[in-house]
Motif scaffolding. Sequence first.
Motif, PDB file in Angstrom:
ATOM      1  N   UNK A  97       0.849  -1.193   0.000  1.00 20.96           N
ATOM      2  CA  UNK A  97       0.000   0.000   0.000  1.00 20.96           C
ATOM      3  C   UNK A  97       0.885   1.243   0.000  1.00 20.96           C
ATOM      4  N   UNK A  98       0.726   2.095  -1.013  1.00 20.76           N
ATOM      5  CA  UNK A  98       1.467   3.354  -1.097  1.00 20.76           C
ATOM      6  C   UNK A  98       0.616   4.451  -0.455  1.00 20.76           C
ATOM      7  N   UNK A  99       0.924   4.769   0.792  1.00 20.37           N
ATOM      8  CA  UNK A  99       0.105   5.715   1.550  1.00 20.37           C
ATOM      9  C   UNK A  99       0.476   7.155   1.219  1.00 20.37           C
ATOM     10  N   UNK A 100      -0.559   7.966   1.059  1.00 18.80           N
ATOM     11  CA  UNK A 100      -0.394   9.388   0.818  1.00 18.80           C
ATOM     12  C   UNK A 100      -1.366  10.165   1.685  1.00 18.80           C
ATOM     13  N   UNK A 101      -0.950  11.361   2.079  1.00 16.84           N
ATOM     14  CA  UNK A 101      -1.826  12.243   2.829  1.00 16.84           C
ATOM     15  C   UNK A 101      -2.901  12.798   1.891  1.00 16.84           C
ATOM     16  N   UNK A 102      -3.986  13.339   2.429  1.00 16.81           N
ATOM     17  CA  UNK A 102      -5.051  13.883   1.561  1.00 16.81           C
ATOM     18  C   UNK A 102      -4.568  14.929   0.561  1.00 16.81           C
ATOM     19  N   UNK A 103      -3.463  15.630   0.883  1.00 18.74           N
ATOM     20  CA  UNK A 103      -2.952  16.639  -0.054  1.00 18.74           C
ATOM     21  C   UNK A 103      -2.040  16.036  -1.112  1.00 18.74           C
ATOM     22  N   UNK A 104      -1.859  14.704  -1.073  1.00 13.79           N
ATOM     23  CA  UNK A 104      -1.048  14.029  -2.073  1.00 13.79           C
ATOM     24  C   UNK A 104       0.374  13.752  -1.660  1.00 13.79           C
ATOM     25  N   UNK A 105       0.777  14.205  -0.486  1.00 18.01           N
ATOM     26  CA  UNK A 105       2.144  13.979  -0.016  1.00 18.01           C
ATOM     27  C   UNK A 105       2.380  12.507   0.259  1.00 18.01           C
ATOM     28  N   UNK A 106       3.429  11.930  -0.362  1.00 15.88           N
ATOM     29  CA  UNK A 106       3.746  10.523  -0.151  1.00 15.88           C
ATOM     30  C   UNK A 106       4.284  10.330   1.258  1.00 15.88           C
ATOM     31  N   UNK A 107       3.825   9.277   1.925  1.00 15.84           N
ATOM     32  CA  UNK A 107       4.254   9.002   3.294  1.00 15.84           C
ATOM     33  C   UNK A 107       5.228   7.831   3.306  1.00 15.84           C
ATOM     34  N   UNK A 108       4.729   6.632   3.014  1.00 20.53           N
ATOM     35  CA  UNK A 108       5.567   5.439   3.060  1.00 20.53           C
ATOM     36  C   UNK A 108       4.815   4.303   2.371  1.00 20.53           C
ATOM     37  N   UNK A 109       5.535   3.248   2.003  1.00 20.05           N
ATOM     38  CA  UNK A 109       4.915   2.053   1.429  1.00 20.05           C
ATOM     39  C   UNK A 109       4.838   0.974   2.511  1.00 20.05           C
ATOM     40  N   UNK A 150       8.711  12.012  17.644  1.00 16.89           N
ATOM     41  CA  UNK A 150       8.737  13.381  17.112  1.00 16.89           C
ATOM     42  C   UNK A 150       9.279  13.433  15.690  1.00 16.89           C
ATOM     43  N   UNK A 151       9.478  12.271  15.082  1.00 16.15           N
ATOM     44  CA  UNK A 151       9.998  12.246  13.721  1.00 16.15           C
ATOM     45  C   UNK A 151       8.931  12.706  12.733  1.00 16.15           C
ATOM     46  N   UNK A 152       9.391  13.083  11.534  1.00 16.42           N
ATOM     47  CA  UNK A 152       8.460  13.517  10.492  1.00 16.42           C
ATOM     48  C   UNK A 152       7.513  12.395  10.103  1.00 16.42           C
ATOM     49  N   UNK A 153       8.035  11.157  10.008  1.00 12.48           N
ATOM     50  CA  UNK A 153       7.189  10.028   9.628  1.00 12.48           C
ATOM     51  C   UNK A 153       6.102   9.795  10.676  1.00 12.48           C
ATOM     52  N   UNK A 154       6.448   9.914  11.948  1.00 14.72           N
ATOM     53  CA  UNK A 154       5.454   9.721  13.010  1.00 14.72           C
ATOM     54  C   UNK A 154       4.354  10.775  12.916  1.00 14.72           C
ATOM     55  N   UNK A 155       4.726  12.012  12.651  1.00 13.44           N
ATOM     56  CA  UNK A 155       3.729  13.075  12.510  1.00 13.44           C
ATOM     57  C   UNK A 155       2.823  12.820  11.307  1.00 13.44           C
ATOM     58  N   UNK A 156       3.416  12.341  10.224  1.00 12.45           N
ATOM     59  CA  UNK A 156       2.624  12.041   9.029  1.00 12.45           C
ATOM     60  C   UNK A 156       1.676  10.874   9.283  1.00 12.45           C
ATOM     61  N   UNK A 157       2.162   9.841   9.986  1.00 14.23           N
ATOM     62  CA  UNK A 157       1.300   8.711  10.297  1.00 14.23           C
ATOM     63  C   UNK A 157       0.176   9.115  11.240  1.00 14.23           C
ATOM     64  N   UNK A 158       0.477   9.994  12.193  1.00 19.11           N
ATOM     65  CA  UNK A 158      -0.586  10.483  13.083  1.00 19.11           C
ATOM     66  C   UNK A 158      -1.675  11.172  12.282  1.00 19.11           C
ATOM     67  N   UNK A 159      -1.281  11.972  11.307  1.00 13.84           N
ATOM     68  CA  UNK A 159      -2.259  12.656  10.465  1.00 13.84           C
ATOM     69  C   UNK A 159      -3.001  11.671   9.570  1.00 13.84           C
ATOM     70  N   UNK A 160      -2.259  10.687   9.084  1.00 15.28           N
ATOM     71  CA  UNK A 160      -2.835   9.709   8.160  1.00 15.28           C
ATOM     72  C   UNK A 160      -3.917   8.865   8.826  1.00 15.28           C
ATOM     73  N   UNK A 161      -3.682   8.447  10.059  1.00 12.02           N
ATOM     74  CA  UNK A 161      -4.598   7.519  10.723  1.00 12.02           C
ATOM     75  C   UNK A 161      -5.568   8.191  11.694  1.00 12.02           C
ATOM     76  N   UNK A 162      -5.482   9.494  11.796  1.00  7.28           N
ATOM     77  CA  UNK A 162      -6.403  10.198  12.676  1.00  7.28           C
ATOM     78  C   UNK A 162      -7.446  10.980  11.890  1.00  7.28           C
ATOM     79  N   UNK A 163      -7.094  11.420  10.705  1.00 12.54           N
ATOM     80  CA  UNK A 163      -7.997  12.276   9.961  1.00 12.54           C
ATOM     81  C   UNK A 163      -8.803  11.578   8.888  1.00 12.54           C
TER      82      UNK A 163
END
Length: 213
Positions: free
Chosen positions: A134-146, A172-185
């Motif tokens: 799964x190629x995960x992306x934020x709602x704005x299209x920013x790639x997060x991780x596979x 506090x890493x960037x990936x952790x912040x992105x995952x928090x946004x990915x799975x919370x919103x």
Amino acid sequence: MRIPRLNRKGKILRNLTVVSLALFLTAWMLDFPCWTQAGLLRRAERQYLITLGTSQPLCRRDSALYAWTGDRILIAYYQWTPLGFCLTSTDQGQPGEQFILSCDRNGRQEGMYRYPVYTLAGLLENIQSAELQVDARLPDGTAVVTYVISGQREGANCFTFSLMRKTVPEEESLLAQQENQLFRGGFPGCSAVLCLYGSDGQLVEERIYARVP
């Protein structure tokens, strides 16, 4: 005019009548739920003018019953009630398509975060293992991780893929912040690659999804 008092048998008959009427009205409001899985499937068959009793049940997962009609997958979505299975909606795959991949975006909840669970259902008896990328992306299209997820067999004709995050929410890493946004919103529809393997470990089929429904 005084109403005569009922004897014991009269009271029992009255109570049974009230209960029967209440059950009938409840069943009527629920469109008369089916008592069995076969009955639920027959009701779904009627909606697509499929010969009754010809569909082969494959598996039942997350309030959905999957069946093979002979040329495609039939899905009956239902709600369980004390009176039986209440059909809520139906769907079917494309002709010749022998399996269907779907995503429950609220599949697993841990605290304030919801992690998607994918379901693969179909003619999968000869498939030994399955893998989903799964190629995960934020709602704005920013790639997060596979995410690479190994399938968990849930029966002869079903696999599930439960997505696990790569960090912990407190990081506090960037990936952790992105995952928090990915799975919370609200997990967006992401592209994916499904790989199916036979008993010899060889790749049987690979399918690419621009977006998993």
